[in-house]
Design an enzyme around this catalytic site. Structure first.
Site, mmCIF file in Angstrom:
data_model
loop_
_atom_site.group_PDB
_atom_site.id
_atom_site.type_symbol
_atom_site.label_atom_id
_atom_site.label_comp_id
_atom_site.label_asym_id
_atom_site.label_seq_id
_atom_site.Cartn_x
_atom_site.Cartn_y
_atom_site.Cartn_z
ATOM 1 N N ASP A 51 0.856 -1.182 0.000
ATOM 2 C CA ASP A 51 0.000 0.000 0.000
ATOM 3 C C ASP A 51 0.892 1.232 0.000
ATOM 4 O O ASP A 51 1.859 1.305 0.765
ATOM 5 C CB ASP A 51 -0.902 0.018 1.231
ATOM 6 C CG ASP A 51 -1.930 -1.106 1.226
ATOM 7 O OD1 ASP A 51 -1.990 -1.855 0.230
ATOM 8 O OD2 ASP A 51 -2.668 -1.241 2.219
ATOM 9 N N ASP A 65 -15.305 -4.282 -1.176
ATOM 10 C CA ASP A 65 -14.845 -4.014 0.187
ATOM 11 C C ASP A 65 -16.066 -3.755 1.058
ATOM 12 O O ASP A 65 -16.860 -2.855 0.774
ATOM 13 C CB ASP A 65 -13.896 -2.822 0.193
ATOM 14 C CG ASP A 65 -12.687 -3.062 -0.704
ATOM 15 O OD1 ASP A 65 -12.255 -4.224 -0.793
ATOM 16 O OD2 ASP A 65 -12.196 -2.095 -1.312
#
Length: 244
Positions: A9, A131
């Site tokens: 990330d 998500d």
């Protein structure tokens, strides 16, 4: 055997991890994501999940150059997500070396656009990002919850030809509290041929072994690896034994 997919990330060009998607709760693990990618490749990984967290927040790709550095420095099959909102963003991701892209917000908010990308690039190039928080699909870097419930959302796109789904249980992400096994089992029971990529909460080898035992095809993990909780040599032996 379950496919192991480490995650990188990116915020401000650095390799970070958040907790539950909270940008205020970030840990920097390395200033150079390309170095991390090379280390992962040296460990024997073949896949890599890269998330442009700046891009997710700003609603356009921000760290394309970092993606390019990663893909130029390794032979990893990289899937990339975060901030892909337009044709130009999608083209940029592929031009920077992504083999696949993960699309979440557009799939919720602009179904026709996502379906046009599916037609243009094919189901092998696109990963549907689903998500989930409180049973609803979240968008815009997890800053906003939609009214889309997970299974109907998946059903719509599976009917359109989607093969790959990355499902993150947001309440688990970055918490090292164990993955949302029951959620993933429900998805796989409903769609047994789906390439489901489980994400969020992985804390140790045993979590990944359990996912494999439950028939989950792939898993993404980050914090547990960076903090030394995943022992790769031992994990591979455990997975082989479980597979047998």
């Amino acid at each position: 055997m379950i496919q192991l997919i480490p995650a990188i990330d990116i915020i401000d060009g650095k390799c970070v991890r958040l907790t539950k998607g909270d940008y205020a709760q970030q840990t920097v693990y390395n200033d150079n994501p390309a170095d991390v990618a090379q280390e992962l490749e040296a460990q024997g990984f073949q896949r890599l999940h890269v998330v442009d967290l700046d891009g997710a927040k700003q609603k356009h790709i921000v760290n394309g150059r970092i993606l390019q550095k990663i893909t130029e420095a390794t032979h990893l099959t990289v899937d990339f997500g975060g901030g892909i909102k337009s044709d130009d963003d999608l083209k940029k991701a592929f031009d920077c070396g992504a083999s696949m892209v993960t699309i979440g917000s557009v799939a919720v908010k602009e179904k026709e656009l996502f379906c046009s990308w599916l037609d243009k690039y094919g189901a092998d190039k696109l990963i549907l990002g689903a998500d989930v928080r409180n049973g609803k699909v979240s968008v815009n870097g997890w800053k906003e919850d939609s009214e889309e419930e997970l299974l109907p959302f998946l059903d719509y796109y599976i009917q359109k030809g989607v093969k790959n789904v990355l499902c993150t249980e947001i309440s688990k992400d970055g918490t090292l509290s164990g993955p949302a096994i029951l959620l993933y089992k429900e998805v796989m029971k409903t769609y047994p041929d789906l390439n489901l990529i489980a994400s969020g909460g992985v804390s140790c080898n045993e979590d990944i072994v359990t996912l494999q035992q439950e028939g989950i095809p792939s898993v993404v993990f980050g914090k547990a690896y960076y903090e030394g909780r995943i022992k790769l040599d031992e994990l591979r032996k455990q997975l082989m034994k479980s597979w047998e």
